[in-house]
Motif scaffolding. Structure first.
Motif, PDB file in Angstrom:
ATOM      1  N   LYS A 196      -9.213  -3.043  -5.494  1.00  0.00           N
ATOM      2  CA  LYS A 196      -7.920  -3.266  -4.815  1.00  0.00           C
ATOM      3  C   LYS A 196      -8.037  -3.069  -3.291  1.00  0.00           C
ATOM      4  O   LYS A 196      -7.239  -2.357  -2.669  1.00  0.00           O
ATOM      5  CB  LYS A 196      -6.831  -2.378  -5.401  1.00  0.00           C
ATOM      6  N   GLN A 247      -8.307 -10.032  -1.840  1.00  0.00           N
ATOM      7  CA  GLN A 247      -9.109  -8.807  -1.919  1.00  0.00           C
ATOM      8  C   GLN A 247     -10.585  -9.163  -1.949  1.00  0.00           C
ATOM      9  O   GLN A 247     -10.980 -10.161  -2.561  1.00  0.00           O
ATOM     10  CB  GLN A 247      -8.684  -8.009  -3.154  1.00  0.00           C
ATOM     11  N   GLU A 282     -11.012  -7.180  -6.050  1.00  0.00           N
ATOM     12  CA  GLU A 282      -9.864  -7.077  -6.961  1.00  0.00           C
ATOM     13  C   GLU A 282      -9.940  -5.787  -7.786  1.00  0.00           C
ATOM     14  O   GLU A 282      -8.944  -5.096  -7.964  1.00  0.00           O
ATOM     15  CB  GLU A 282      -9.809  -8.288  -7.885  1.00  0.00           C
TER      16      GLU A 282
END
Length: 195
Positions: free
Chosen positions: A161, A17, A158
């Protein structure tokens, strides 16, 4: 590795990500590298044809480097690349009022002065494309963020996402087309449902 047509894509392109966080990295990828931005043959023509539209957005130092080295130079490892100023910032780069490095070509594009955004290698970062030495038609598509420079982008990706391939959707379509991206998306969906 995922194979689509004549491209081998690393699993990290789908699994990792990433979202650029320019407030943290300040566009450091435009000055931290082994050479300038790799250019495709057609991009050198774009630079030649539209240099006068790009030039007003450049720094005096960048213009001097272009006058000294040329609009692009040949690097033994990377092929044709943009010149850099003292081996650091791309000659086409400039810092905005917040200290973030921007691209003169992209600024000209944003202002409607040309229809070419910037080198596709820049647009794709942190994906790097490498041609196979054995098969000139084969390309390797790898996710290669810089460990320190891209730490904030990895964290933001992250947190939000956002997989690499989604963050770079526009760039991947620009490079390989809609069909390639749809195939990549289908593989990602399959992997997600079967992991």
């Amino acid at each position: 590795m995922i194979a689509i047509d004549n491209k081998l894509i690393s699993d990290e392109v789908l699994d990792e990500q990433f979202v650029c966080d320019l407030t943290k990295c300040k566009g450091g990828c435009c000055e931290d590298g082994d050479a300038g931005a790799p250019l495709e043959d057609w991009e050198m023509k774009e630079i030649n044809d539209h240099y006068e539209a790009i030039k007003p957005y450049m720094t005096p130092e960048g213009i001097r480097e272009i006058e000294r080295q040329g609009k692009y130079i040949y690097d033994k490892e990377f092929g044709w690349v943009t010149p850099t100023i003292n081996g650091a910032i791309c000659a086409y780069g400039f810092r905005d009022e917040k200290g973030i490095i921007k691209c003169a070509a992209e600024q000209a594009y944003n202002d409607g002065k040309l229809d070419w955004k910037k080198p596709v290698s820049c647009h794709l970062f942190p994906i790097k494309i490498q041609k196979s030495r054995r098969d000139p038609d084969m390309e390797y598509v790898n996710y290669e963020p810089r460990e320190d420079l891209c730490k904030a982008a990895c964290s933001l990706g992250e947190k939000l996402k956002v997989p690499v391939y989604i963050f770079l959707k526009e760039a991947l379509i620009r490079k390989y087309g809609e069909d390639f991206y749809e195939a990549l998306e289908a593989v990602a969906g399959y992997k997600k449902n079967n992991d």
